[in-house]
Design a protein around this motif. Structure first.
Motif, PDB file in Angstrom:
ATOM      1  N   GLY A 576      -0.345  -1.569  21.528  1.00 57.65           N
ATOM      2  CA  GLY A 576      -1.367  -1.316  20.534  1.00 57.65           C
ATOM      3  C   GLY A 576      -0.807  -1.073  19.148  1.00 57.65           C
ATOM      4  O   GLY A 576       0.405  -1.132  18.922  1.00 57.65           O
ATOM      5  N   SER A 577      -1.706  -0.760  18.230  1.00 54.95           N
ATOM      6  CA  SER A 577      -1.302  -0.637  16.825  1.00 54.95           C
ATOM      7  C   SER A 577      -1.116   0.798  16.360  1.00 54.95           C
ATOM      8  O   SER A 577      -0.678   1.036  15.242  1.00 54.95           O
ATOM      9  CB  SER A 577      -2.356  -1.312  15.934  1.00 54.95           C
ATOM     10  OG  SER A 577      -3.581  -0.582  15.982  1.00 54.95           O
ATOM     11  N   ASP A 578      -1.450   1.774  17.209  1.00 48.68           N
ATOM     12  CA  ASP A 578      -1.456   3.164  16.747  1.00 48.68           C
ATOM     13  C   ASP A 578      -0.101   3.601  16.213  1.00 48.68           C
ATOM     14  O   ASP A 578      -0.005   4.163  15.117  1.00 48.68           O
ATOM     15  CB  ASP A 578      -1.898   4.086  17.887  1.00 48.68           C
ATOM     16  CG  ASP A 578      -1.932   5.536  17.442  1.00 48.68           C
ATOM     17  OD1 ASP A 578      -2.761   5.863  16.565  1.00 48.68           O
ATOM     18  OD2 ASP A 578      -1.107   6.332  17.938  1.00 48.68           O
ATOM     19  N   VAL A 579       0.955   3.321  16.966  1.00 51.85           N
ATOM     20  CA  VAL A 579       2.278   3.780  16.537  1.00 51.85           C
ATOM     21  C   VAL A 579       2.739   3.036  15.284  1.00 51.85           C
ATOM     22  O   VAL A 579       3.548   3.553  14.508  1.00 51.85           O
ATOM     23  CB  VAL A 579       3.298   3.608  17.682  1.00 51.85           C
ATOM     24  CG1 VAL A 579       3.634   2.140  17.925  1.00 51.85           C
ATOM     25  CG2 VAL A 579       4.565   4.407  17.412  1.00 51.85           C
ATOM     26  N   VAL A 580       2.227   1.850  15.063  1.00 50.57           N
ATOM     27  CA  VAL A 580       2.594   1.068  13.878  1.00 50.57           C
ATOM     28  C   VAL A 580       1.881   1.583  12.637  1.00 50.57           C
ATOM     29  O   VAL A 580       2.466   1.666  11.553  1.00 50.57           O
ATOM     30  CB  VAL A 580       2.270  -0.428  14.105  1.00 50.57           C
ATOM     31  CG1 VAL A 580       2.538  -1.240  12.839  1.00 50.57           C
ATOM     32  CG2 VAL A 580       3.086  -0.985  15.261  1.00 50.57           C
ATOM     33  N   MET A 581       0.621   1.952  12.778  1.00 52.12           N
ATOM     34  CA  MET A 581      -0.219   2.258  11.626  1.00 52.12           C
ATOM     35  C   MET A 581      -0.381   3.757  11.346  1.00 52.12           C
ATOM     36  O   MET A 581      -0.837   4.120  10.263  1.00 52.12           O
ATOM     37  CB  MET A 581      -1.605   1.643  11.830  1.00 52.12           C
ATOM     38  CG  MET A 581      -1.611   0.139  12.062  1.00 52.12           C
ATOM     39  SD  MET A 581      -0.769  -0.801  10.766  1.00 52.12           S
ATOM     40  CE  MET A 581      -1.804  -0.400   9.349  1.00 52.12           C
TER      41      MET A 581
END
Length: 588
Positions: A576-581
Motif C-alpha cells: 500500500g501507499s501509507d508508508v510512502v505518503m
C-alpha cells in the motif's frame, strides 16, 4: 576486447520464439530466416569491424562544439558514411521511399548490434528511424515525399525536440512558439537534451519540434508538431539556405560522450506543420514509443557488451593456486560463475522480450482484420513500458556486475568495464524515466481498460505454463519457478485493480515494483518458451547441441535465481501507499 555478435541466440529467438518465417508469411514482407541470418551476419561484421573500435574513441574524444557547429568524434563521420551507403537505415522503411521493407523485429535485432558495438554512435540512426516513423504516419504526402527519401537513404538524419529547461517531463509547460508565415511557420524557442541535435556528418538534419500556435489551448492539447530542417531546400529539393536553428551548447555528461547532447535554439526558424494543429503530442508519441522500445533495446545491448568483456576477463584472470601449483582462472569460482550466469540468463530473457515486443508491430501490420490488428497494437503498447523500464533497470545491475567481476580493475577506466556502466546510466532516464514507464503501465495500459490487455497476456502465459507442465521437460525447478512467478503476476494484477479504487496513491506507490514484477515474469515467459523449443530440438537431434543445452541451463538458472524476485515485488505492491505518503515532507 572486441565485440562479438551473439548471432546464435538472436537467430534462435527469431526462429523459435518469434516464429519469424510464419510472421513474414502472414505479413507483407518477402523475408525469411535464411535472409535474416544473412542480414544478422553482415550487421555483426559491420558492428565488430567498424563501430566497436570507435567506442573507446568516442568515450575519450567526445563530440565538441566549434565555430562550424558540432563536430563528431574522430572516425564517426567515415563510419556513418559506410553505415548509410550499406543501407542500414533503410532496412525497415517502406519501398515507397527507398526502403527494404524488412520486418520491424529484424530491424530490432540488427539495432542490438549497433548499440552493443557503439551506443553513442547508434543513437544517431536510432533518432532518425523514430523521426521517419512519425513523418510516415502523420505528415502530409507532400512532406513525406520531400523529407523521407533522403532520411531513409541516410543522406539526412532526424531528431526529436520535446522538452525545455522549465518543462522537464511536463510537456504541457513547453513555451516554444510557431507563428504562421505564408506557406510555413516561424518557430521560436529553446529545446534541451537534444540527442545528435547537430553534426557535420550529413548535408541536413531534420528536426521534429513540439511548439504552440498563437491561438493554441493551454496544456498538452495545444501542442503541434513541426518539421524544422537545419537547411531549407531549393526548388530541386536540395539543402540551400541555413535555417535559424543552432546548437548553443553541449552537455558534459557521465557517459555516451560520443553522442552530442545539444541545447538547440530556434530563432524564427522556418518550419512545416505535421498533420493537424494541436495534435502534436499524439503524433510525437509514434516517435516516442519507437524510441522507448529502442532505449529498452539499448539496455540489452550494453549489458551484452559488458557481459562479453566480463566473460573474457573471468577466463583470463588467474587468482589462487591449486595443490599442483597451477593457477586458477576466476571463472572457476562459484560466486563469479553466479554473476556471469545472472548476466547471461538475464540478457537472454531481455533479448527474448525485446524481440517478442517488436514483432507485435509486424503482427499488427499483417493482421487480416481490425480485431486482430487492434489486439497486436495493444499488446505492443502494453509491452512498451515494460521493455523500456525493465530492460534499462536490469542494465544498471548487469553492467555493475561487469565491473564487479573485474574486481579492482573494473574501477580502472582502461579495462572498459566502467564505460559500459557510465553509458548505461542514462537509459533509465531519457525517453521517460522508470517511474514514468511504470505509471504508464499501471495507468494507461492497465487501469484504463480495467486490466483487459494485461489479462490477455496473463492468459497466454497460463497456456504456456500448462504446456510446460505437460511436457517432458525434466527440470522441476523451471516448471514450478514459472508457475509461482505467474501466480505472483496474477495476484499483483488483481490486487492493483481493487486497491487503486480505494487508495488514490496506491497506483503511484506500487507502480515501479509492479512493472519490475512483470518484467521478470515476461522475461521468464520467453525463457521457458525457448527452453521447451530447445528441449524438443535436442530430443530430435536438431541444431547445435551444446548451444541448446546451454539454453536449458540458463532457463533453469533464471527460474531459480531471477524469477523469485517477483515475490518481493509482489510484497511491495501489496504494502500500500501509507508508508510512502505518511511521513511529513520536512522530515526527509
Amino acid at each position: 576486447m572486441s565485440y562479438i555478435h551473439p548471432y546464435k541466440d538472436t537467430a534462435f529467438c527469431l526462429e523459435q520464439i518469434v516464429e519469424f518465417d510464419a510472421l513474414c508469411e502472414s505479413g507483407e514482407s518477402d523475408a525469411n530466416m535464411e535472409l535474416a541470418v544473412a542480414v544478422l551476419d553482415e550487421a555483426g561484421k559491420f558492428g565488430a569491424d567498424i563501430l566497436a573500435p570507435l567506442n573507446k574513441t568516442g568515450d575519450l574524444q567526445g563530440a565538441k562544439l566549434s565555430d562550424y557547429g558540432v563536430e563528431a568524434s574522430p572516425g564517426f563521420n567515415e563510419a556513418y558514411q559506410q553505415f548509410a551507403e550499406n543501407g542500414w537505415l533503410s532496412l525497415a522503411a517502406t519501398e515507397d521511399f527507398g526502403g527494404q521493407n524488412m520486418p520491424n523485429v529484424l530491424n530490432t535485432a540488427v539495432n542490438e548490434v549497433w548499440h552493443s558495438a557503439n551506443m553513442a554512435f547508434a543513437l544517431c540512426p536510432m533518432l532518425s528511424m523514430g523521426a521517419m516513423e512519425s513523418i510516415a504516419h502523420h505528415a502530409s504526402e507532400e512532406l513525406q515525399n520531400t523529407w523521407l527519401p533522403k532520411m531513409v537513404s541516410g543522406e539526412w538524419t532526424g531528431t526529436m525536440n520535446l522538452t525545455e529547461s522549465d518543462a522537464g517531463s511536463d510537456l504541457a509547460a513547453i513555451k516554444t512558439q510557431a507563428v504562421p508565415e505564408g506557406d510555413h511557420y516561424l518557430v521560436t524557442g529553446q529545446k534541451i537534451f537534444i540527442t545528435w541535435g547537430d553534426h557535420q556528418m550529413t548535408d541536413n538534419v531534420v528536426h521534429l519540434v513540439l511548439a504552440r500556435l498563437p491561438d493554441a489551448p493551454a496544456g498538452v492539447k495545444g501542442i503541434s508538431l513541426f518539421i524544422v530542417p537545419k537547411f531549407t531546400l531549393d526548388g530541386a529539393g536540395e539543402p540551400a539556405t541555413r535555417n535559424a536553428v543552432n546548437c548553443l551548447s553541449l552537455e558534459h555528461k557521465l557517459g555516451i560522450h560520443g553522442s552530442p547532447t545539444c541545447v538547440m535554439e530556434f530563432a524564427g526558424a522556418e518550419g512545416y506543420l505535421v498533420g493537424e494543429p494541436n495534435k502534436g503530442l499524439v503524433y510525437m508519441f509514434t516517435m516516442m514509443n519507437h524510441a522507448r522500445q529502442a532505449v529498452g533495446l539499448q539496455g540489452l545491448s550494453i549489458s551484452e557488451r559488458a557481459y562479453q568483456l566480463a566473460l573474457a576477463y573471468a577466463k583470463d584472470r588467474v587468482q589462487g593456486t591449486r595443490r599442483d601449483g597451477s593457477r586458477i582462472p576466476i571463472i572457476e569460482f562459484p560466486d563469479v560463475r553466479r554473476m556471469l550466469l545472472m548476466m547471461k540468463s538475464s540478457i537472454e530473457a531481455m533479448r527474448g522480450l525485446a524481440l517478442v515486443a517488436a514483432a507485435e508491430l509486424d503482427r499488427a501490420a499483417g493482421a487480416s482484420g481490425e480485431t486482430q490488428k487492434a489486439h497486436h497494437s495493444k499488446r505492443f503498447e502494453l509491452l512498451t513500458p515494460i521493455v523500456k523500464g525493465w530492460l534499462t533497470e536490469m542494465s544498471q545491475e548487469l553492467t555493475s556486475l561487469g565491473v564487479q567481476i573485474h574486481g579492482g580493475m573494473g574501477y580502472i577506466e582502461e579495462t572498459g568495464a566502467a564505460q559500459h556502466l557510465r553509458d548505461a546510466r542514462i537509459l533509465t532516464i531519457y525517453e521517460g524515466t522508470t517511474g514514468i514507464q511504470a505509471l504508464d503501465l499501471v495507468g494507461r495500459k492497465t487501469l484504463m481498460d480495467q486490466g483487459a490487455s494485461l489479462k490477455l497476456l496473463l492468459d497466454e502465459m497460463q497456456a504456456t505454463s500448462e504446456a510446460l507442465s505437460q511436457s517432458a521437460y525434466p527440470e522441476n525447478s523451471v516448471v514450478t519457478g514459472f508457475e509461482q512467478a505467474l501466480k505472483d503476476g496474477m495476484d499483483a494484477y488483481q490486487h492493483l485493480l481493487v486497491s487503486a479504487e480505494n487508495d488514490k496513491h496506491h497506483a503511484g506507490s506500487a507502480s515501479t515494483n509492479f512493472m519490475m514484477l512483470f518484467g521478470y515474469l515476461c522475461g521468464g515467459w520467453t525463457m521457458v518458451k525457448g527452453a521447451m523449443k530447445a528441449r524438443a530440438m535436442l530430443d530430435a537431434g536438431d541444431g547445435d547441441q551444446d548451444f541448446l543445452n546451454a539454453k536449458l541451463h540458463t532457463a533453469r538458472f533464471y527460474c531459480e535465481h531471477m524469477l523469485p524476485r517477483t515475490k518481493s515485488c509482489l510484497a511491495v505492491v501489496k504494502s500500500g501507499s501509507d508508508v510512502v505518503m505518511a511521513m511529513p515532507g520536512e522530515q526527509f
